[in-house]
Design a protein around this motif. Structure first.
Motif, PDB file in Angstrom:
ATOM      1  N   PRO A 181       6.728  -1.001   8.719  1.00 29.47           N
ATOM      2  CA  PRO A 181       7.233   0.357   8.502  1.00 29.47           C
ATOM      3  C   PRO A 181       6.428   1.395   9.273  1.00 29.47           C
ATOM      4  N   GLU A 182       7.128   2.413   9.752  1.00 27.00           N
ATOM      5  CA  GLU A 182       6.459   3.545  10.389  1.00 27.00           C
ATOM      6  C   GLU A 182       5.717   4.311   9.302  1.00 27.00           C
ATOM      7  N   VAL A 183       4.526   4.828   9.644  1.00 29.83           N
ATOM      8  CA  VAL A 183       3.718   5.518   8.640  1.00 29.83           C
ATOM      9  C   VAL A 183       3.069   6.772   9.202  1.00 29.83           C
ATOM     10  N   GLY A 184       3.067   7.811   8.395  1.00 24.87           N
ATOM     11  CA  GLY A 184       2.332   9.021   8.713  1.00 24.87           C
ATOM     12  C   GLY A 184       3.191  10.172   9.166  1.00 24.87           C
ATOM     13  N   ASP A 185       2.708  11.360   8.847  1.00 30.82           N
ATOM     14  CA  ASP A 185       3.303  12.598   9.351  1.00 30.82           C
ATOM     15  C   ASP A 185       2.698  12.930  10.714  1.00 30.82           C
ATOM     16  N   TYR A 186       1.440  12.540  10.871  1.00 30.17           N
ATOM     17  CA  TYR A 186       0.682  12.663  12.123  1.00 30.17           C
ATOM     18  C   TYR A 186      -0.107  11.376  12.268  1.00 30.17           C
ATOM     19  N   HIS A 187      -0.527  11.071  13.480  1.00 28.25           N
ATOM     20  CA  HIS A 187      -1.327   9.860  13.622  1.00 28.25           C
ATOM     21  C   HIS A 187      -2.325   9.936  14.768  1.00 28.25           C
ATOM     22  N   PHE A 188      -3.407   9.205  14.557  1.00 29.16           N
ATOM     23  CA  PHE A 188      -4.429   8.984  15.571  1.00 29.16           C
ATOM     24  C   PHE A 188      -4.248   7.563  16.081  1.00 29.16           C
ATOM     25  N   SER A 189      -4.318   7.404  17.387  1.00 29.62           N
ATOM     26  CA  SER A 189      -4.350   6.076  17.997  1.00 29.62           C
ATOM     27  C   SER A 189      -5.569   6.029  18.894  1.00 29.62           C
ATOM     28  N   GLY A 190      -6.327   4.970  18.780  1.00 31.09           N
ATOM     29  CA  GLY A 190      -7.466   4.769  19.665  1.00 31.09           C
ATOM     30  C   GLY A 190      -7.124   3.680  20.658  1.00 31.09           C
ATOM     31  N   VAL A 191      -7.142   4.000  21.948  1.00 24.16           N
ATOM     32  CA  VAL A 191      -6.791   3.024  22.974  1.00 24.16           C
ATOM     33  C   VAL A 191      -7.996   2.103  23.174  1.00 24.16           C
ATOM     34  N   VAL A 192      -7.909   0.899  22.607  1.00 22.58           N
ATOM     35  CA  VAL A 192      -9.033  -0.037  22.616  1.00 22.58           C
ATOM     36  C   VAL A 192      -9.025  -0.985  23.807  1.00 22.58           C
ATOM     37  N   THR A 199       0.840  -1.202   0.000  1.00 24.11           N
ATOM     38  CA  THR A 199       0.000   0.000   0.000  1.00 24.11           C
ATOM     39  C   THR A 199       0.872   1.249   0.000  1.00 24.11           C
ATOM     40  N   LEU A 200       1.910   1.255   0.801  1.00 26.33           N
ATOM     41  CA  LEU A 200       2.821   2.403   0.841  1.00 26.33           C
ATOM     42  C   LEU A 200       3.530   2.595  -0.501  1.00 26.33           C
ATOM     43  N   LYS A 201       3.903   1.494  -1.156  1.00 31.80           N
ATOM     44  CA  LYS A 201       4.510   1.587  -2.491  1.00 31.80           C
ATOM     45  C   LYS A 201       3.524   2.185  -3.482  1.00 31.80           C
ATOM     46  N   ASP A 202       2.264   1.749  -3.431  1.00 30.10           N
ATOM     47  CA  ASP A 202       1.227   2.299  -4.323  1.00 30.10           C
ATOM     48  C   ASP A 202       1.038   3.792  -4.094  1.00 30.10           C
ATOM     49  N   ILE A 203       1.039   4.223  -2.836  1.00 34.90           N
ATOM     50  CA  ILE A 203       0.889   5.643  -2.519  1.00 34.90           C
ATOM     51  C   ILE A 203       2.055   6.433  -3.092  1.00 34.90           C
ATOM     52  N   LYS A 204       3.277   5.917  -2.939  1.00 37.90           N
ATOM     53  CA  LYS A 204       4.457   6.614  -3.460  1.00 37.90           C
ATOM     54  C   LYS A 204       4.436   6.712  -4.983  1.00 37.90           C
ATOM     55  N   LYS A 205       3.912   5.678  -5.649  1.00 44.31           N
ATOM     56  CA  LYS A 205       3.798   5.708  -7.113  1.00 44.31           C
ATOM     57  C   LYS A 205       2.760   6.718  -7.575  1.00 44.31           C
ATOM     58  N   GLN A 206       1.664   6.800  -6.854  1.00 40.30           N
ATOM     59  CA  GLN A 206       0.536   7.626  -7.276  1.00 40.30           C
ATOM     60  C   GLN A 206       0.712   9.102  -6.915  1.00 40.30           C
ATOM     61  N   PHE A 207       1.409   9.412  -5.838  1.00 37.92           N
ATOM     62  CA  PHE A 207       1.529  10.783  -5.351  1.00 37.92           C
ATOM     63  C   PHE A 207       2.997  11.174  -5.237  1.00 37.92           C
ATOM     64  N   LYS A 208       3.293  12.417  -5.628  1.00 36.34           N
ATOM     65  CA  LYS A 208       4.669  12.912  -5.500  1.00 36.34           C
ATOM     66  C   LYS A 208       4.955  13.352  -4.066  1.00 36.34           C
ATOM     67  N   LYS A 209       4.050  14.139  -3.515  1.00 35.40           N
ATOM     68  CA  LYS A 209       4.190  14.624  -2.147  1.00 35.40           C
ATOM     69  C   LYS A 209       2.857  14.432  -1.449  1.00 35.40           C
ATOM     70  N   THR A 210       2.905  13.889  -0.248  1.00 35.57           N
ATOM     71  CA  THR A 210       1.670  13.658   0.502  1.00 35.57           C
ATOM     72  C   THR A 210       1.830  14.083   1.955  1.00 35.57           C
ATOM     73  N   LEU A 211       0.709  14.377   2.548  1.00 38.11           N
ATOM     74  CA  LEU A 211       0.620  14.575   3.985  1.00 38.11           C
ATOM     75  C   LEU A 211      -0.252  13.432   4.483  1.00 38.11           C
ATOM     76  N   ILE A 212       0.337  12.549   5.282  1.00 35.64           N
ATOM     77  CA  ILE A 212      -0.374  11.336   5.697  1.00 35.64           C
ATOM     78  C   ILE A 212      -0.739  11.405   7.181  1.00 35.64           C
ATOM     79  N   PHE A 213      -2.031  11.158   7.434  1.00 42.23           N
ATOM     80  CA  PHE A 213      -2.547  10.975   8.784  1.00 42.23           C
ATOM     81  C   PHE A 213      -2.857   9.491   8.899  1.00 42.23           C
ATOM     82  N   SER A 214      -2.142   8.779   9.763  1.00 41.96           N
ATOM     83  CA  SER A 214      -2.391   7.346   9.909  1.00 41.96           C
ATOM     84  C   SER A 214      -3.255   7.112  11.153  1.00 41.96           C
ATOM     85  N   ILE A 215      -3.987   6.005  11.109  1.00 38.74           N
ATOM     86  CA  ILE A 215      -4.920   5.663  12.182  1.00 38.74           C
ATOM     87  C   ILE A 215      -4.762   4.190  12.508  1.00 38.74           C
TER      88      ILE A 215
END
Length: 185
Positions: free
Chosen positions: A137-148, A90-106
């Motif tokens: 791999p670590e992902v995101g410029d910012y991230h949300f974590s939900g303590v489940v 998925t990360l490879k696909d994102i890098k192929k499709q977008f030149k620069k991204t701001l990623i919020f991971s959850i």
């Protein structure tokens, strides 16, 4: 599923029963605005599996965001989850499709008993699979974590099976509300 680490810098925490999400939505909106990225280059990467209640937070959030038609790119839904087995692709696909991204991971995470039900929003990448000792791999410029759920002497996988769907749904609704509010003009 990640594990909440006290050493991480916490930007914001909100209890899933707390009705005030406006502050966090404003923070996210300002981060996006000041980043200079186009709206189509903002990615919400929702990590997890629908095969375990405790790990289903990401796919639930992704599905709800798609239903709300947020203007951001959303990866990871109940239909097409992003999990340990396909995260790298998925990360490879994102890098192929977008030149620069701001990623919020959850992702869902484990914490202490008094943190269950809290949404954590932090600067920096998410480390998925940390609670289960997976190397991803670590992902995101910012991230949300939900303590489940919380850490206990039982095997970690047991926490995923013992997690209440009610808790996960409340966390998902709270994160979706924050993201939807951040997208509103």
């Amino acid at each position: 599923m990640s594990q909440y680490n006290r050493e991480e810098i916490q930007i914001y925490s909100v209890d899933s029963n707390d009705k005030s999400t406006e502050n966090l939505a404003l923070i996210m909106k300002e981060l996006i605005r000041s980043s200079g990225y186009k709206i189509e280059d903002i990615i919400i990467l929702c990590i997890g599996s629908d095969r375990s209640v405790g790990d289903s937070l990401g796919p639930l959030v992704g599905t709800m965001l798609k239903e709300h038609k947020v203007p951001y790119q959303v990866y990871g839904t109940l239909e097409t989850p992003v999990h340990a087995f396909n995260l790298k692709d998925t990360l490879k696909d994102i890098k192929k499709q977008f030149k620069k991204t701001l990623i919020f991971s959850i992702d869902a995470c484990l914490g202490e008993q008094n943190q269950v039900g809290h949404v954590l929003f932090k600067e920096g990448p998410l480390v998925p699979g940390k609670a289960l000792k997976k190397v991803l791999p670590e992902v995101g410029d910012y991230h949300f974590s939900g303590v489940v759920n919380y850490i206990d002497p039982l095997p970690t996988m047991q926490f995923l099976n013992d997690t209440r769907l009610y808790t996960v749904m409340n966390l998902a609704k709270k994160i979706v509300t924050i993201i939807v509010q951040s997208a509103n003009e």
